[in-house]
Design an enzyme around this catalytic site. Structure first.
Site, PDB file in Angstrom:
ATOM      1  N   THR A 277      -0.335  -1.719  16.387  1.00 30.89           N
ATOM      2  CA  THR A 277       0.055  -0.760  15.241  1.00 30.89           C
ATOM      3  C   THR A 277      -0.067   0.866  15.875  1.00 30.89           C
ATOM      4  O   THR A 277       0.892   1.551  15.848  1.00 30.89           O
ATOM      5  CB  THR A 277      -0.736  -0.835  14.013  1.00 30.89           C
ATOM      6  OG1 THR A 277      -2.042  -1.098  14.513  1.00 30.89           O
ATOM      7  CG2 THR A 277      -0.138  -2.209  13.039  1.00 30.89           C
ATOM      8  N   PHE A 406       1.367   3.465   5.787  1.00 31.71           N
ATOM      9  CA  PHE A 406       0.131   2.619   5.762  1.00 31.71           C
ATOM     10  C   PHE A 406      -0.103   1.698   4.544  1.00 31.71           C
ATOM     11  O   PHE A 406      -1.055   1.364   4.042  1.00 31.71           O
ATOM     12  CB  PHE A 406      -1.192   3.674   5.902  1.00 31.71           C
ATOM     13  CG  PHE A 406      -1.378   4.146   7.414  1.00 31.71           C
ATOM     14  CD1 PHE A 406      -1.864   3.386   8.308  1.00 31.71           C
ATOM     15  CD2 PHE A 406      -0.687   5.470   7.475  1.00 31.71           C
ATOM     16  CE1 PHE A 406      -1.900   4.064   9.607  1.00 31.71           C
ATOM     17  CE2 PHE A 406      -0.846   6.056   8.696  1.00 31.71           C
ATOM     18  CZ  PHE A 406      -1.562   5.227   9.772  1.00 31.71           C
ATOM     19  N   CYS A 413      -3.582   0.009   4.165  1.00 29.81           N
ATOM     20  CA  CYS A 413      -4.454  -0.426   5.324  1.00 29.81           C
ATOM     21  C   CYS A 413      -5.933   0.301   5.335  1.00 29.81           C
ATOM     22  O   CYS A 413      -6.300   1.657   5.138  1.00 29.81           O
ATOM     23  CB  CYS A 413      -3.603   0.540   6.471  1.00 29.81           C
ATOM     24  SG  CYS A 413      -4.451   0.514   8.097  1.00 29.81           S
TER      25      CYS A 413
HETATM   26 MN1  MNH Z   1      -3.301  -1.242   9.148  1.00 28.70          MN
HETATM   27  C1  MNH Z   1      -2.972  -3.254   6.237  1.00 28.70           C
HETATM   28  C2  MNH Z   1      -0.132  -0.405   8.519  1.00 28.70           C
HETATM   29  C3  MNH Z   1      -3.824   0.712  11.837  1.00 28.70           C
HETATM   30  C4  MNH Z   1      -6.539  -2.799   9.548  1.00 28.70           C
HETATM   31  N1  MNH Z   1      -2.082  -1.582   7.724  1.00 28.70           N
HETATM   32  C5  MNH Z   1      -2.013  -2.518   6.632  1.00 28.70           C
HETATM   33  C6  MNH Z   1      -0.944  -2.189   5.751  1.00 28.70           C
HETATM   34  C7  MNH Z   1      -0.064  -1.333   6.571  1.00 28.70           C
HETATM   35  C8  MNH Z   1      -0.685  -0.909   7.763  1.00 28.70           C
HETATM   36  C9  MNH Z   1       1.450  -1.062   6.210  1.00 28.70           C
HETATM   37  C10 MNH Z   1      -0.595  -2.875   4.472  1.00 28.70           C
HETATM   38  C11 MNH Z   1       0.250  -4.052   4.740  1.00 28.70           C
HETATM   39  C12 MNH Z   1       0.671  -4.848   3.367  1.00 28.70           C
HETATM   40  O1  MNH Z   1       0.752  -4.365   2.267  1.00 28.70           O
HETATM   41  O2  MNH Z   1       0.970  -6.194   3.664  1.00 28.70           O
HETATM   42  N2  MNH Z   1      -2.157  -0.036  10.241  1.00 28.70           N
HETATM   43  C13 MNH Z   1      -1.024   0.341   9.791  1.00 28.70           C
HETATM   44  C14 MNH Z   1      -0.493   1.204  10.671  1.00 28.70           C
HETATM   45  C15 MNH Z   1      -1.346   1.402  11.743  1.00 28.70           C
HETATM   46  C16 MNH Z   1      -2.542   0.548  11.196  1.00 28.70           C
HETATM   47  C17 MNH Z   1       0.915   1.875  10.790  1.00 28.70           C
HETATM   48  C18 MNH Z   1      -1.328   2.500  12.676  1.00 28.70           C
HETATM   49  C19 MNH Z   1      -0.728   3.468  12.962  1.00 28.70           C
HETATM   50  N3  MNH Z   1      -4.788  -0.991  10.781  1.00 28.70           N
HETATM   51  C20 MNH Z   1      -4.666  -0.158  11.548  1.00 28.70           C
HETATM   52  C21 MNH Z   1      -6.257  -0.146  12.122  1.00 28.70           C
HETATM   53  C22 MNH Z   1      -7.124  -1.109  11.832  1.00 28.70           C
HETATM   54  C23 MNH Z   1      -6.160  -1.704  10.580  1.00 28.70           C
HETATM   55  C24 MNH Z   1      -6.583   0.852  13.435  1.00 28.70           C
HETATM   56  C25 MNH Z   1      -8.405  -1.454  11.789  1.00 28.70           C
HETATM   57  C26 MNH Z   1      -9.192  -0.779  12.413  1.00 28.70           C
HETATM   58  N4  MNH Z   1      -4.592  -2.714   8.173  1.00 28.70           N
HETATM   59  C27 MNH Z   1      -5.711  -3.097   8.539  1.00 28.70           C
HETATM   60  C28 MNH Z   1      -6.126  -4.192   7.689  1.00 28.70           C
HETATM   61  C29 MNH Z   1      -5.186  -4.300   6.568  1.00 28.70           C
HETATM   62  C30 MNH Z   1      -4.285  -3.141   6.875  1.00 28.70           C
HETATM   63  C31 MNH Z   1      -7.554  -4.927   7.726  1.00 28.70           C
HETATM   64  C32 MNH Z   1      -5.335  -5.100   5.303  1.00 28.70           C
HETATM   65  C33 MNH Z   1      -6.253  -4.681   4.370  1.00 28.70           C
HETATM   66  C34 MNH Z   1      -6.531  -5.293   3.168  1.00 28.70           C
HETATM   67  O3  MNH Z   1      -5.386  -5.940   2.516  1.00 28.70           O
HETATM   68  O4  MNH Z   1      -7.371  -5.257   2.471  1.00 28.70           O
END
Ligand code: MNH
Length: 484
Positions: A277, A406, A413
């Site tokens: 991501t 996010f 996120c």
């Molecule tokens: Mn990330 C959930 C986008 C970086 C860990 N992330 C989500 C969701 C999005 C998202 C959109 C929600 C999805 C849904 O509703 O089904 N995340 C991103 C983007 C980036 C990103 C665009 C970078 C740019 N994410 C990161 C990083 C980490 C991470 C870095 C960890 C270090 N993300 C997560 C986790 C979830 C999540 C864990 C689930 C959270 C939950 O449901 O509690």
């Protein structure tokens, strides 16, 4: 057949592409290798809400900003897990991303890990992020010719995340190829996603088992590596990283802890959610900067103002938040290409959306972010790259919920601050240190893996020449003769 349509929305139907065939439905409309990219092509004409039906599975997509904003209202709606995400539970179980809303491990892991993702928690990751960026620059400096941006950024983000979260070094910069774990993990998960897509096809279960058998060795390798990582730390009371927290911290009120299996699910989740991501976000930003010389110049000006003359200078923790223009460049890249391209929502109780479509808790809709982020009723010239759309005054003029890279609500996120801190820090150092030039003949191609990333995008990097700040002795001693 006679089996009920899944996600049937009480029998309502929405526009769909092409002529629907008996039995197989819209099979063939969407490219199974690039489901979202193909959707971006034909879905735009059908919006703001449309559908795809494959065998007994209906998919409903929302592409209009107004409907999407409604679905983002956390009071009425919550996260849903469509088949492609449910299928990932084979690997990620009840880890944070794939847990159902009411699973107790979600709440527990969320509460235990939240403190490790606050803005101030980023302070402890800051030196790791700087060090990993410096390794990337050293890796580039050893090479000649253009560098593949996505591949480089994936090395960087994978390494930063595994070092910060699990104190594990994958040695990504020692070889040209990515670490074999990355490929095995991505392919294993892709298998899961595709299995999710064929669930309602005749023989789908059988094909799924066949895919699992072919995938078994990869999954065993991935699981083994993760279990080794956990075993190496078990028994040590250290809590300096995510793994330490998961192994050693119990809930302050209930005393509950995460199980070893759940910890493995969480590690896999963080590795997957946390690297591709951010890598894509960095790569798209560099793509747009290479195509927009004024934006590149402004971003470099900002980097120089804050970091000064020394090309090796690095920002302090507090300084990272001051790169406001660079942050806007990142925000704007994530607008046009949200690297997590979609997420799904269901109503908490039966309701009506858009003033006319009935939706029950068992119905879900997938919000297509790339469409929402380019909805012409919200964004002027939506395909143009313009970081100033994210000036505070411009943001205030837009309806809330029109920009959601996010996600939203409780299940948004958890790694947002991590991704933003790392991305801005890396962009600032990179732009301060190098001039970049993309191949003018390159046409943006997007690779749909678990997320969206630019494909085969290369830049030529050259050390910056700060002609104005470092006038050569020659020019100082012998100024150009005035033209007479
Ligand atoms: Mn990330 C959930 C986008 C970086 C860990 N992330 C989500 C969701 C999005 C998202 C959109 C929600 C999805 C849904 O509703 O089904 N995340 C991103 C983007 C980036 C990103 C665009 C970078 C740019 N994410 C990161 C990083 C980490 C991470 C870095 C960890 C270090 N993300 C997560 C986790 C979830 C999540 C864990 C689930 C959270 C939950 O449901 O509690």
């Amino acid at each position: 057949m006679g089996r009920k349509l899944k996600n049937d929305w009480s029998g309502q139907s929405f526009p769909h592409a092409g002529r629907r065939k008996p039995f197989v439905g819209d099979l063939g409309v969407s490219d199974p290798r690039n489901p979202l990219l193909s959707l971006l092509g034909w879905g735009a004409r059908l919006g703001p809400i449309y559908e795809l039906q494959i065998f007994r599975q209906k998919f409903v997509f929302v592409s209009g900003a107004e409907l999407a904003a409604e679905l983002c209202d956390e009071k009425r709606f919550c996260k849903a897990l469509p088949p492609a995400i449910t299928a990932l539970r084979q690997y990620a179980g009840d880890g944070l991303f794939t847990a159902f809303n009411d699973e107790s491990n979600w709440q527990l892991a969320h509460e235990l890990l939240m403190p490790a993702f606050t803005r101030s928690a980023m302070q402890s990751y800051h030196p790791i992020m700087l060090e990993t960026a410096a390794e990337l620059f050293a890796y580039w400096d050893r090479q000649s010719g253009p560098v593949d941006v996505t591949r480089s950024m994936t090395k960087l983000t994978m390494e930063t995340l595994s070092r910060a979260a699990f104190s594990h070094d994958f040695g990504s910069f020692a070889t040209e190829e990515p670490h074999p774990f990355v490929g095995a993990m991505v392919r294993a998960l892709e298998t899961g996603r595709r299995k999710g897509g064929i669930g309602t096809a005749p023989g789908g279960q059988w094909v799924g088992r066949y895919m699992d058998r072919r995938n078994a060795a990869r999954q065993a390798y991935v699981d083994g590596l993760l279990d080794d990582l956990i075993a190496a730390r078990s028994g040590s009371p250290e809590q300096h990283d995510l793994l330490g927290i998961m192994l050693n911290v119990s809930h302050p009120d209930t005393g509950e802890r995460l199980s070893p299996l759940n910890i493995r699910y969480q590690i896999l989740t963080f590795l997957v959610a946390g690297h591709e991501t951010t890598s894509g976000a960095l790569s798209f930003t560099l793509y747009y900067l290479s195509r927009n010389p004024e934006c590149l110049a402004a971003a470099q000006r900002e980097a120089d103002e804050l970091l000064g003359d020394d090309p090796d200078a690095t920002p302090t923790f507090e300084q990272v938040a001051k790169f406001r223009y660079i942050r806007r460049c990142l925000d704007e890249a994530l607008r046009i290409w949200p690297t997590v391209p979609a997420f799904a929502r269901s109503p908490r109780t039966e309701t009506t959306i858009g003033g006319r479509y009935r939706m029950r808790p068992e119905d879900w809709a997938v919000i297509i972010l790339a469409h929402v982020h380019r909805d012409p009723t919200i964004w002027e010239n939506p395909d143009d790259y313009d970081p100033d759309r994210f000036l505070p005054a411009a943001i205030k003029k837009r309806p809330a919920q029109s920009y959601k890279p996010f996600g939203t609500g409780l299940r948004a996120c958890i790694g947002r601050q991590f991704a933003l801190h790392e991305s801005v820090l890396v962009l600032a150092c990179l732009l301060h240190r190098y001039d970049l030039r993309g191949d003018p003949g390159y046409e943006l191609a997007v690779d749909e893996r678990l997320t969206m990333v630019p494909k085969n995008f290369e830049v030529t990097l050259t050390p910056r020449v700060r002609a104005l700040k470092h006038p050569s002795p020659l020019s100082e001693e012998s100024p150009l003769p005035l033209i007479e």
